[in-house]
Design a protein around this motif. Structure first.
Motif, mmCIF file in Angstrom:
data_model
loop_
_atom_site.group_PDB
_atom_site.id
_atom_site.type_symbol
_atom_site.label_atom_id
_atom_site.label_comp_id
_atom_site.label_asym_id
_atom_site.label_seq_id
_atom_site.Cartn_x
_atom_site.Cartn_y
_atom_site.Cartn_z
ATOM 1 N N GLU A 55 10.764 -22.092 5.190
ATOM 2 C CA GLU A 55 9.756 -21.445 4.346
ATOM 3 C C GLU A 55 10.027 -19.953 4.211
ATOM 4 N N LEU A 56 10.389 -19.326 5.305
ATOM 5 C CA LEU A 56 10.698 -17.894 5.239
ATOM 6 C C LEU A 56 11.891 -17.653 4.319
ATOM 7 N N ARG A 57 12.901 -18.491 4.445
ATOM 8 C CA ARG A 57 14.104 -18.341 3.630
ATOM 9 C C ARG A 57 13.772 -18.510 2.145
ATOM 10 N N ALA A 58 12.889 -19.453 1.841
ATOM 11 C CA ALA A 58 12.556 -19.746 0.449
ATOM 12 C C ALA A 58 11.646 -18.689 -0.175
ATOM 13 N N HIS A 59 10.839 -18.015 0.632
ATOM 14 C CA HIS A 59 9.796 -17.147 0.064
ATOM 15 C C HIS A 59 9.976 -15.660 0.330
ATOM 16 N N SER A 60 10.859 -15.289 1.254
ATOM 17 C CA SER A 60 11.064 -13.865 1.530
ATOM 18 C C SER A 60 12.124 -13.302 0.574
ATOM 19 N N PRO A 61 11.917 -12.085 0.079
ATOM 20 C CA PRO A 61 10.819 -11.164 0.399
ATOM 21 C C PRO A 61 9.621 -11.225 -0.534
ATOM 22 N N HIS A 62 9.786 -11.736 -1.759
ATOM 23 C CA HIS A 62 8.786 -11.511 -2.798
ATOM 24 C C HIS A 62 7.414 -12.085 -2.456
ATOM 25 N N ASP A 63 7.350 -13.308 -1.933
ATOM 26 C CA ASP A 63 6.052 -13.935 -1.687
ATOM 27 C C ASP A 63 5.355 -13.408 -0.445
ATOM 28 N N PHE A 64 6.031 -12.554 0.331
ATOM 29 C CA PHE A 64 5.383 -11.946 1.491
ATOM 30 C C PHE A 64 4.952 -10.507 1.223
ATOM 31 N N LEU A 65 5.261 -9.974 0.052
ATOM 32 C CA LEU A 65 4.800 -8.637 -0.308
ATOM 33 C C LEU A 65 3.373 -8.721 -0.837
ATOM 34 N N PRO A 66 2.490 -7.796 -0.461
ATOM 35 C CA PRO A 66 1.115 -7.806 -0.985
ATOM 36 C C PRO A 66 1.107 -7.728 -2.513
ATOM 37 N N ARG A 67 0.101 -8.331 -3.116
ATOM 38 C CA ARG A 67 -0.021 -8.285 -4.570
ATOM 39 C C ARG A 67 -0.062 -6.835 -5.048
ATOM 40 N N GLY A 68 0.629 -6.575 -6.126
ATOM 41 C CA GLY A 68 0.678 -5.232 -6.674
ATOM 42 C C GLY A 68 1.802 -4.388 -6.123
ATOM 43 N N VAL A 69 2.474 -4.888 -5.094
ATOM 44 C CA VAL A 69 3.609 -4.171 -4.517
ATOM 45 C C VAL A 69 4.890 -4.759 -5.087
ATOM 46 N N GLU A 70 5.652 -3.946 -5.788
ATOM 47 C CA GLU A 70 6.862 -4.407 -6.434
ATOM 48 C C GLU A 70 8.092 -3.990 -5.634
ATOM 49 N N LEU A 71 8.964 -4.960 -5.379
ATOM 50 C CA LEU A 71 10.154 -4.691 -4.588
ATOM 51 C C LEU A 71 11.023 -3.620 -5.243
ATOM 52 N N GLN A 72 11.188 -3.708 -6.544
ATOM 53 C CA GLN A 72 12.046 -2.750 -7.238
ATOM 54 C C GLN A 72 11.515 -1.329 -7.090
ATOM 55 N N GLN A 73 10.192 -1.169 -7.163
ATOM 56 C CA GLN A 73 9.610 0.162 -7.015
ATOM 57 C C GLN A 73 9.805 0.680 -5.595
ATOM 58 N N LEU A 74 9.656 -0.193 -4.612
ATOM 59 C CA LEU A 74 9.869 0.215 -3.223
ATOM 60 C C LEU A 74 11.306 0.679 -3.013
ATOM 61 N N GLU A 75 12.238 -0.041 -3.624
ATOM 62 C CA GLU A 75 13.651 0.328 -3.489
ATOM 63 C C GLU A 75 13.936 1.660 -4.169
ATOM 64 N N GLN A 76 13.357 1.861 -5.336
ATOM 65 C CA GLN A 76 13.615 3.086 -6.094
ATOM 66 C C GLN A 76 13.058 4.320 -5.401
ATOM 67 N N THR A 77 11.931 4.165 -4.714
ATOM 68 C CA THR A 77 11.310 5.301 -4.034
ATOM 69 C C THR A 77 11.878 5.530 -2.642
ATOM 70 N N GLY A 78 12.730 4.618 -2.177
ATOM 71 C CA GLY A 78 13.311 4.747 -0.850
ATOM 72 C C GLY A 78 12.330 4.484 0.270
ATOM 73 N N ALA A 79 11.269 3.717 -0.015
ATOM 74 C CA ALA A 79 10.229 3.477 0.983
ATOM 75 C C ALA A 79 10.619 2.409 2.003
ATOM 76 N N ILE A 80 11.610 1.604 1.658
ATOM 77 C CA ILE A 80 11.931 0.460 2.517
ATOM 78 C C ILE A 80 13.416 0.405 2.846
ATOM 79 N N GLU A 81 13.720 -0.413 3.852
ATOM 80 C CA GLU A 81 15.071 -0.856 4.124
ATOM 81 C C GLU A 81 15.100 -2.365 3.949
ATOM 82 N N GLU A 82 16.229 -2.872 3.515
ATOM 83 C CA GLU A 82 16.386 -4.317 3.382
ATOM 84 C C GLU A 82 17.601 -4.755 4.189
ATOM 85 N N GLU A 83 17.415 -5.784 4.991
ATOM 86 C CA GLU A 83 18.505 -6.363 5.760
ATOM 87 C C GLU A 83 18.524 -7.860 5.549
ATOM 88 N N SER A 84 19.603 -8.461 5.957
ATOM 89 C CA SER A 84 19.691 -9.920 5.964
ATOM 90 C C SER A 84 19.892 -10.361 7.402
#
Length: 414
Positions: A55-84
């Motif tokens: 389930e984690l593999r199928a739904h991460s990251p998008h379905d675990f982000l709160p509504r209204g939080v966009e992954l692309q915006q987080l990446e552009q602002t440098g607010a997050i790190e992403e790992e595998s």
């Protein structure tokens, strides 16, 4: 890897309630089973559904982000790190966390150990040298060469760039040792297989690092074989740190035995325990708003003894005795407690129950005849099935880069 952060204040007393409130706007939890379980006036952790790795593999990251939080915006602002994740239990999973989260949760775990806590309080910029499976993350990668400046991040030097330590030529090991001497780290942060092999080189050369105060093992199961080599060669405490990319660090060795949890980071449970008290670990995370996990099946066997924990290894690496009893990596590894001269090993169990032990010697060409005889008797008794053995020149890792001490052929035994 950022420098060790200062310790954050503890989580609120109502840790479960806080964790559940953190899921209210998370799409993954907008399902009938989760909604019903969490709507109870006083939710009980053990009544809640679980999250599987699939389930984690199928739904991460998008379905675990709160509504209204966009992954692309987080990446552009440098607010997050992403790992595998490494993919030890299957395909890797994308993991999202804030820029400061990894350092903060690591600091909480490290400060649970009195020696490490005292050293870090005295010098938060304590230097470390990392010896682990390189990942293609822009820091270190076995597919391309990086110079020492490119492998230095703040107070951390990433030393090795080779996926299989046993194939390292002497000149490469010499370079790694020279870099470590120049760096003068307070501690080594090691995958136990990589760290033990490097330690054997240092022993052959008579090398010690005067600045060294302790060794931190992580990334995969630390065998008594690896621990014995590291302690013998470097003469400092070897301290195991346990966790995962998706949950953070959860447990650290206690000086008096077992491991102590980091309760501000996660709630831990033992589920599906057998008559030995060994079950699978479930993790409820408390601090990563971008990946809130409730009762996540992390994929490891554990045992709880009072306020201490014992990690038994990956569930997929467990074996079965002739009587059908679960045998964990920890239980197999106990057979090696007094067996010197071994750098690494792998026990592979066939589907019908017999097993073969491959031993990698500390000294090339050593036959390890006495060790083989002892271990065949012990392991045969443990499994209730015949065990054969030989000495090998090479043991290779999985695609994830991690090594498996115990392997059950023909699929997972559970």
């Amino acid at each position: 890897m950022p420098p060790v952060a200062t310790v954050a204040p503890p989580a609120p007393a109502d840790a479960l309630g806080s964790a559940l409130r953190g899921t209210l706007q998370v799409p993954f939890y907008n399902r009938a089973d989760w909604q019903a379980a969490s709507a109870a006036p006083s939710p009980v952790l053990t009544d809640l559904p679980r999250i599987t790795k699939g389930e984690l593999r199928a739904h991460s990251p998008h379905d675990f982000l709160p509504r209204g939080v966009e992954l692309q915006q987080l990446e552009q602002t440098g607010a997050i790190e992403e790992e595998s994740t490494s993919g030890t239990s299957g395909a890797s999973v994308r993991v999202i966390f804030s820029r400061t989260w990894w350092a903060e949760q690591e600091a909480r775990a490290l400060h649970r150990h009195p020696l490490i806590g005292a050293l870090l309080n005295a010098n938060p910029g304590t230097r470390r040298a990392v010896f682990t499976t390189p990942g293609c993350s822009g820091v270190s990668c076995f597919a391309r060469w990086l110079n020492v400046d490119q492998r230095t991040q703040g107070a951390t030097l990433f030393v090795n760039q080779t996926r299989i330590p046993f194939t390292l030529p002497e000149e490469k090991l010499a370079q790694m040792a020279a870099e470590t001497v120049r760096w003068a780290p307070t501690f080594l942060d090691v995958d136990p297989v990589h760290g033990a092999w490097f330690a054997l080189y240092c022993e052959r050369q008579g090398l010690r690092f005067p600045s060294l105060r302790f060794i931190l093992t992580s990334y995969e199961y630390t065998s008594v074989v690896h621990r014995r080599i590291l302690e013998r060669v470097f003469g400092v405490p070897v301290i195991n740190l346990y966790g995962s990319s998706e949950t953070g660090h959860l447990l650290i060795d206690h000086p008096e035995g077992g491991m102590t949890p980091s309760p501000e980071t996660a709630l831990l449970e033992v589920a599906d325990a057998d008559d030995q008290g060994i079950g699978q670990l479930l993790v409820t995370t408390l601090t990563n708003a971008y990946l809130p996990l409730i009762r996540y099946e992390i994929g490891d066997h554990v045992e709880r003894r009072g306020d201490r924990w014992l990690v038994h290894g990956r569930r997929r690496d467990s074996l079965r005795s002739n009587a059908g009893r679960l045998l964990t990596t920890r239980q197999v590894d106990a057979c090696f407690e007094d067996q010197g001269g071994i750098a690494h090993y792998q026990l592979r169990q066939a589907a019908e129950g017999s097993a073969h032990l491959g031993l990698l010697a500390e000294t090339p060409g050593a036959g390890l005849m006495a060790q083989q005889a002892t271990l065949v008797v012990r392991l045969s008794a443990l499994l209730g099935m015949p065990v054969t053995s030989d000495v090998v020149d090479l043991i290779t890792p999985e695609d994830s880069g991690k090594f498996r001490l115990t392997v059950r052929m023909g699929g997972h035994p559970e």
